[in-house]
Design a protein around this motif. Sequence first.
Motif, short mmCIF file in Angstrom:
data_model
loop_
_atom_site.label_atom_id
_atom_site.label_comp_id
_atom_site.label_asym_id
_atom_site.label_seq_id
_atom_site.Cartn_x
_atom_site.Cartn_y
_atom_site.Cartn_z
N SER A 234 0.82 -1.22 0.00
CA SER A 234 0.00 0.00 0.00
C SER A 234 0.85 1.26 0.00
N HIS A 235 2.07 1.17 0.57
CA HIS A 235 2.96 2.33 0.56
C HIS A 235 3.67 2.49 -0.78
N THR A 239 -1.58 6.35 -5.87
CA THR A 239 -3.03 6.55 -5.90
C THR A 239 -3.73 5.21 -5.80
N ARG A 240 -4.72 5.12 -4.93
CA ARG A 240 -5.50 3.88 -4.81
C ARG A 240 -6.97 4.18 -5.08
N LYS A 257 -6.80 6.79 -1.68
CA LYS A 257 -5.48 7.36 -1.41
C LYS A 257 -5.03 8.16 -2.62
N SER A 258 -4.67 9.41 -2.39
CA SER A 258 -4.17 10.26 -3.48
C SER A 258 -3.53 11.51 -2.91
N ASN A 263 -10.33 11.92 0.23
CA ASN A 263 -11.15 10.74 -0.04
C ASN A 263 -12.49 11.17 -0.62
N ASP A 292 -10.04 6.40 8.11
CA ASP A 292 -8.80 5.69 7.78
C ASP A 292 -9.01 4.89 6.50
N PRO A 293 -8.44 5.34 5.35
CA PRO A 293 -8.65 4.63 4.09
C PRO A 293 -7.99 3.25 4.05
N THR A 294 -7.08 2.97 5.00
CA THR A 294 -6.47 1.64 5.06
C THR A 294 -7.54 0.58 5.31
N HIS A 296 -10.70 0.25 4.28
CA HIS A 296 -11.80 0.60 3.38
C HIS A 296 -12.62 -0.65 3.12
#
Length: 304
Positions: A234-235, A239-240, A257-258, A263, A292-294, A296
């Motif tokens: 993820s790191h 962009t996710r 993530k961007s 978000n 927390d987008p982690t 999601h």
Amino acid sequence: LREQIDIFIAPDPQNVLSLYLSPKKHLSTRLHRLDSALAGGIPAASITEISAPPGCGKTQICIMLSALCSMPVDCGGQGLKVIYIDTEGAFSAHRLIEIAKSQDPAYYSSIKRTNDLASQVLVYKDLTCLSLNKRLQSLDELIASYNIGLVIVDSIASLIRKEYDVRTTRGAADRSSMLVWQASLLKFVAEEYNIPVVVTNQITVKLAPSVVKRSDWSNNYQSLVVASLGNTWSHCVTTRLVMEFWEDKRRKLSIAKSPLSANDSMIIKLEEKGLVMDWTATGELSSGIEGDPTFHSLTVQSDI
């Protein structure tokens, strides 16, 4: 020669003004809300990940991006070739032509023009990690040899999840090292040639803190369906984008993530021309758990 090598290894710094004034390249998705949030579309010189449950449309958006990149500038495309690395055997040449014809029926009424479009997309089937790694190592040469405007890996998770057993400490460490190595190659070509790199990811189940706190510690966590490959991967992505199933066979597309956008979520539909905005959707669409987008949480089909 030594000075040239030193510059390559440790280039001179750029001031913020030069970075601000340098042209920003993006690949438009023709999803207006997404393009607006990302300052023009899928950003160049970085990795963009698309995560979704199976059957949700990851490959569809990749094929659509291939068509949009390959279409002539007069048709709103970029007129550039695409490297499409297919690790699941899911690419459809018929779907590529169908999307292009639906995007611009008048222009692609000619068989010659559809053939020209098809010749712009270079599809490589790599069905093992060894084959994929060799392909990634050859990307620099391939991009230099052709007029490449986009690199797609569909999917980055498929092979590595099959071949590496994360239940052992050694397997988990080897997988993390492999992911970082693959990401470094993709980041290099993205930055060196200033093009977008798009990868798709699968989903997995992860424990996350429960919104409702209980006295029993074991009940303070909930199982969520999230993007796979863990924190290390993820790191690696800049962009996710996350897709999930929504009501009436629609999809919810979220920016999880961007560096360019907060978000955000939007409702899209899967049609003959690819993915299109559904402007009839109303109401607030939340993203992430407690911001927390982690974590999601994704909605999957009940029959999968």
